[in-house]
Design an enzyme around this catalytic site. Structure first.
Site, short mmCIF file in Angstrom:
data_model
loop_
_atom_site.label_atom_id
_atom_site.label_comp_id
_atom_site.label_asym_id
_atom_site.label_seq_id
_atom_site.Cartn_x
_atom_site.Cartn_y
_atom_site.Cartn_z
N LYS A 297 0.92 -1.06 -0.01
CA LYS A 297 -0.07 -0.04 0.03
C LYS A 297 0.89 1.32 -0.02
O LYS A 297 1.81 1.55 0.72
CB LYS A 297 -0.69 -0.04 1.22
CG LYS A 297 -2.30 0.50 0.86
CD LYS A 297 -3.23 0.15 2.40
CE LYS A 297 -4.46 1.07 2.41
NZ LYS A 297 -5.27 0.67 3.83
O1 G3P Z 1 -7.96 1.26 5.47
C1 G3P Z 1 -8.35 2.59 4.85
C2 G3P Z 1 -9.68 3.22 5.37
O2 G3P Z 1 -10.66 2.25 4.95
C3 G3P Z 1 -9.59 3.75 6.60
O3 G3P Z 1 -11.05 4.28 7.12
O4 G3P Z 1 -13.05 4.98 8.73
O5 G3P Z 1 -10.25 5.46 8.89
O6 G3P Z 1 -11.75 6.32 7.20
P1 G3P Z 1 -11.70 5.28 7.94
#
Ligand code: G3P
Length: 216
Positions: free
Chosen positions: A83
């Site tokens: 990533k």
């Molecule tokens: O893994 C990346 C993403 O899914 C993060 O989500 O909820 O932290 O915006 P969030």
């Protein structure tokens, strides 16, 4: 449509994997930090449970170190997807790692142009963050739709991984639009299962059965 679990918690991963509904895992530095474990150890543990893509993010922000970390992360297991952040150095690293046959996932994508840049750099996956766009009064799901249209128009092979999913409607909308993958926390998986009529139906069956139990 693939469902990924967005977590580095091994117990959660095992729980949902047992139901046969987890196609892959996404992690990020924040999720690893919550577990107080080394990235390498956790990625290897996840790989023993899940036979599918596992995203492991680089911490470096400069090209040379991103490539170095990317190669290291990819060496941990054949299913590791490196990533990389959506920056010029991240794209350069993506091009190099892709040429070496390493899977890549360009993350922190918030616009159509960023998604196209990632695809042109050869990313295996692109991760638009739906919830974080909604958080700032932009339409995250519209971005998924726009990326789908443009990737189809130009036959880009990069897969769309809808990330930052906050609720079940994000998942159902992403499916209708044709996102390839949705990654979500365990709480959203739980919401996808749930329907009050299922619970009411089970209760009614059991209550009725109770009445005739003695003659069975
Ligand atoms: O893994 C990346 C993403 O899914 C993060 O989500 O909820 O932290 O915006 P969030």
């Amino acid at each position: 449509m693939n469902f990924f679990l967005d977590t580095a918690n091994l117990n959660e991963i095992k729980k949902y994997a047992e139901m046969g509904i987890v196609d892959g895992i996404t992690t990020n530095p924040s999720l690893i930090a919550k577990e107080s474990v080394s990235l390498e150890k956790r990625i290897k543990e996840i790989a023993e449970v899940i036979d599918g893509p596992i995203s492991a993010e680089v911490i470096a922000t400069d090209f040379e170190n991103m490539v170095k970390e990317g190669r290291r992360n990819a060496s941990w297991h054949k299913n590791v997807y490196v990533k990389l952040p959506m920056t010029p150095d991240g794209l350069r690293a993506c091009k190099v790692l892709t040429a070496e046959g390493i899977y890549t996932n360009i993350t922190l994508v918030f616009s159509l142009s960023q998604a196209v840049m990632a695809a042109k750099a050869g990313a295996t996956l692109v991760s638009p963050f739906v919830g974080r766009l909604d958080d700032i009064s932009e339409n995250g799901m519209q971005l998924i739709e726009d990326i789908r249209t443009v990737f189809d128009n130009y036959d880009f092979k990069t897969k769309i991984l809808a990330a930052s999913i906050r609720h079940p409607m994000h998942v159902t909308e992403a499916m209708k639009i044709g996102a390839d993958i949705a990654t979500m926390p365990a709480s959203v998986f739980d919401q996808l299962f749930k329907h009050p009529l299922t619970d009411i139906g089970i209760k009614k069956f059991l209550d009725d059965w109770e009445k005739v139990k003695s003659i069975q």
